[in-house]
Enzyme design. Structure first.
Site, short mmCIF file in Angstrom:
data_model
loop_
_atom_site.label_atom_id
_atom_site.label_comp_id
_atom_site.label_asym_id
_atom_site.label_seq_id
_atom_site.Cartn_x
_atom_site.Cartn_y
_atom_site.Cartn_z
CG ASP A 230 -2.11 0.96 1.00
OD1 ASP A 230 -2.02 1.83 0.11
OD2 ASP A 230 -3.11 0.84 1.72
C1 BGC Z 1 -4.94 3.37 0.08
C2 BGC Z 1 -4.98 2.38 -1.08
C3 BGC Z 1 -4.77 3.12 -2.37
C4 BGC Z 1 -3.44 3.86 -2.31
C5 BGC Z 1 -3.13 4.64 -3.57
C6 BGC Z 1 -3.69 4.23 0.06
O1 BGC Z 1 -3.78 5.26 1.00
O2 BGC Z 1 -5.00 2.66 1.30
O3 BGC Z 1 -6.19 1.70 -1.09
O4 BGC Z 1 -4.80 2.21 -3.45
O5 BGC Z 1 -3.48 4.78 -1.22
O6 BGC Z 1 -3.95 5.75 -3.68
#
Ligand code: BGC
Length: 768
Positions: A230
């Site tokens: 993530d």
């Molecule tokens: C989120 C993810 C997301 C990523 C990119 C993170 O803060 O938890 O679900 O895909 O950001 O935006």
């Protein structure tokens, strides 16, 4: 050349620099090109309910237009795999049009509590339903040659402190509840990538967790794709390589590149470890990087979004007020003009078009007078707005009242602290009811809320968040052109205090204790015999159905279940038949019953269909905590068929051969076992240390003198910048910033975290 050979020869031809560079993104949304093999740079983008492609150099909410399909909370209420697959396919087409290789979704985290701020992005409290929905979605997207990213792996069921908290979960709950939807989606649909979660599980960060990312995901479930972090979830880069974490996002990450080089030099890592990760990223580029750009039809996709929504709205109450008839109605509620149709955060789509509910109802021939009733942004109301609404509604056939949660109530980055609607919305509905106006309440929200007036409403429909086609979908269902057929993918409790993890959810502590173990959602309410507002799987229709003639037969290790469903009313409609399995005399604690199969059946008036299900041994299994595998216990099981988890009109017993001796905690029905007893030794907790580490969060650091001095000005500058943007984005970004560990602060900011870390340490040393 077979693909494995091609990958090997590409990796063999890459320099060490090229390999190390490939292990992190080259910016927020791209994976590096591989010059030596002429492989292109590919783009990954959020997800999950549409393509959120950020404009070059722009912020979170400045995105290229794309279709905003209903978020997962509503899609799951369809219980319709074919429909979800159709949406997935449309999103895949939009990825192709925008040159996106991997869509960052679906999210299958379990709805442990209705309070999780991000529940709108997730499917269910039930692992089987969540897994099936995700598998269908992945099939749809990937049919186009585009990849998906199944997220957030794993046990990330709250937003509070999500980047540094430790989910303490017993092995059985992990396997049966929290890992299960991932397992189903991986086994059935093989997503191109999996995204690891931010948090720790039982003391180990997901990014470094070899047991999770290799032993379980790859060796047991057969996952063939790449694992990425993530955004900002990388803890220890060298350990993560060994664990099987291939790609760090976002990038580039000079600090971690350096660490990889050092680990190679000192022998912590071997080049073959790096090559494994590189090969998996190369394979991802080969699989998803060669799509030719093609346009899609915005109108057709808008229609798909609207069809998805109209197949999912859940009718909770109806005394005959719906469908609407002839005559004049009142339309009350500012959501009629500015609907709440998606959640906030990384999934927020810039829609290609947006139906207004008010306009859609007019276009569908509904006659009404309108009053706003409350302020749309805050949900607040006042005597004037309420008086106007009541006057508008007096003498009308009924008032269609739009209520729900304003955007500021739920978002990625923070959890809700209660389940209440805005007071203004409740006052509005109650004033109309007091004035003897029949109220048709329509709720727009990403999660369950408490509905104090629910038994006094003439009709009540839960629309969750409907996506950009919400208005037309709602008009179709209210006028009866489409018969509602959604079923709740989660329980609606009577109060927040009734929820299984009320005392351990989102407390802000570093250790998040999953004290309710396997008793999540209806498994808990049924175990404790608690009354609920609306049970899991519940939803009404404008017609009626009857189930009959259940037959249960053993057949070569499987159990064949069949039954008849009849539409006994006067309209065509769809009923979702649900099959639950329970075991009354288990030697270990077991949920009263668990969802093991379902099918949505479409029937004309008076039509009857015979449907059948094959239950494999999985449907009878539990996770054995000594054998460390799913096993079947010998004994008598009950198979229930019905139309909700608490409306099970048919049942039959069947004996299944299996283990006579089983291992697992025991508990008296209705009681939870002591949490410590669920772990083989001590509780897997991490210490809440005063020490300054790379994993100390901003809020922890700001409580220290060193943090105030060194970090204070940086955070002040960031918060001034967010203040200038204002609104819900400011609230979300500030919540995320305070919960961020020091190591992730460099993400998108260019901050030198090593230098900040050193300065913090020095300040502290000087201070002592
Ligand atoms: C989120 C993810 C997301 C990523 C990119 C993170 O803060 O938890 O679900 O895909 O950001 O935006």
């Amino acid at each position: 050349m077979a693909i494995e050979g091609q990958i090997r020869s590409i990796v063999d031809g890459m320099s060490l620099d090229e390999k190390i560079r490939l292990l992190a993104g080259c910016d927020s949304w791209h994976i590096s090109a591989v010059g030596s093999a002429s492989l292109p740079s590919i783009m990954v983008t959020d997800g999950p309910h549409g393509v959120r492609k950020q404009k070059e150099g722009a912020g979170l909410n400045d995105n290229v237009p794309s279709t905003c399909f209903p978020p997962a909370c509503l899609m799951a209420a369809s219980w319709d795999e074919a429909m979800v697959e159709r949406v997935g396919c449309a999103i895949g087409e939009e990825c192709i049009a925008e040159e996106v290789a991997v869509l960052l979704g679906p999210g299958v985290n379990i709805k442990r509590s209705p309070l999780c701020g991000r529940n709108f992005e997730y499917y269910s409290e039930d692992p089987y339903l969540a897994g099936k929905m995700a598998a269908a979605f992945i099939r749809g997207v990937q049919r186009n040659g585009v990849g998906t990213s199944l997220k957030h792996f794993a046990a990330n069921s709250q937003e509070k402190r999500r980047m540094s908290s430790n989910s303490a979960v017993d092995e059985r709950a992990l396997r049966e509840i929290y890992l299960k939807p991932f397992e189903i989606a991986v086994r059935e649909s093989q997503p191109a990538t999996v995204m690891c979660s931010y948090n720790m599980i039982n003391g180990t960060y997901s990014s470094d967790n070899k047991w999770l990312l290799t032993d379980v995901l790859r060796d047991e479930w057969g996952f063939e794709g790449a694992v990425m972090t993530d955004w900002g979830a990388m803890n220890d880069r060298a350990k993560a390589v060994i664990a099987g974490l291939d790609l760090e996002m976002p990038g580039p990450s000079p600090r971690n590149e350096e660490k990889l080089r050092k680990a190679l030099e000192d022998g912590t890592l071997d080049i073959s470890d790096i090559d494994k990760c590189v090969s998996r990223i190369v394979s991802l580029i080969l699989k998803t990087g060669g799509n030719e750009r093609k346009p899609y039809s915005k109108e057709q996709h808008h229609k798909t979004a609207s069809d998805m929504a109209s197949s999912s709205f859940v009718l909770l109450e109806n005394d005959g007020a719906l469908p609407l008839g002839k005559g004049k109605y009142a339309l009350i509620g500012a959501f009629a003009e500015s609907p709440r149709y998606q959640g906030a955060g990384s999934s927020r789509i810039n829609p290609t078009m947006l139906d207004s509910i008010r306009q859609s109802l007019s276009e569908n021939g509904v006659e009404f007078d309108y009053a706003p009733g409350y302020i749309v942004e805050t949900g607040e109301s006042d005597d004037g707005l309420i008086k106007e609404a009541v006057e508008t509604a007096m003498g009308k056939k009924a008032a269609i009242v739009l209520i729900g949660l304003p955007e500021s109530y739920e978002s990625e980055g923070f959890d809700r602290s209660h389940m209440n609607l805005p007071e203004g919305h409740v006052r509005l509905v109650e004033s109309l009811i007091e004035a003897s106006v029949p109220v048709i309440a329509i709720v727009l929200a990403g999660s369950p809320v408490i509905l104090p007036f629910r038994k006094n409403a003439a009709a009540l429909m839960y629309c969750y968040l409907g996506g950009q086609g919400l208005g037309s979908a709602l008009a179709s269902v209210l006028t009866g052109r489409v018969n509602p057929s959604g079923k709740l993918p989660e329980t609606f409790p009577l109060s927040v205090e009734d929820t299984p993890c009320f005392s351990s959810f989102s407390t802000g502590e570093k250790n998040v204790m999953y004290t309710e173990s396997i008793f999540v959602g209806y498994r808990y309410y049924d175990w404790c015999g608690k009354e609920v507002a609306y049970p899991f799987g519940y939803g009404l229709s404008y017609t009626s159905f009857e189930l009959s003639s259940l037959s249960v037969m053993k057949n070569e290790g499987n159990v064949e279940v069949s039954l008849s469903v009849r539409n006994t009313g006067k309209r065509e409609g769809a009923e979702t038949v649900q099959i639950y399995v329970g075991m009354e005399n288990s030697r270990i604690m077991r949920p009263v019953r668990e969802l093991r199969a379902f099918e949505k059946v479409f029937l004309a008036p008076d039509e009857e269909k015979r449907i059948s299900f094959t239950l494999s041994r999985d449907a009878f299994s539990y996770y054995d905590t000594v054998l460390h595998s799913f096993e079947v216990e010998d004994g008598e099981y009950i198979i229930y068929a019905g139309t909700s988890s608490r409306s099970l009109s048919l049942s039959a017993a069947v004996h299944i051969d299996g283990l006579m001796s089983v291992h697992g905690a025991k508990a008296e029905k209705g009681k939870l076992p002591p949490f410590e007893s669920l772990f083989p030794s001590s509780l897997p907790l991490v210490e809440e240390r005063g020490e300054i580490t790379m994993n100390s969060t901003v809020s922890e650091l700001l409580r220290t003198e060193a943090g105030k001095a060194v970090l204070g000005p940086i955070i002040k500058a960031a918060s001034d910048a967010y203040k200038a943007i204002g609104g819900d984005l400011e609230t979300m970004m500030m919540a995320m910033l305070y919960d961020m560990p020091l190591r992730s602060l460099s993400m998108n900011s260019g901050l030198d975290v090593e230098a900040i870390y050193k300065a913090l340490k020095e300040y502290r040393r000087a201070d002592q």
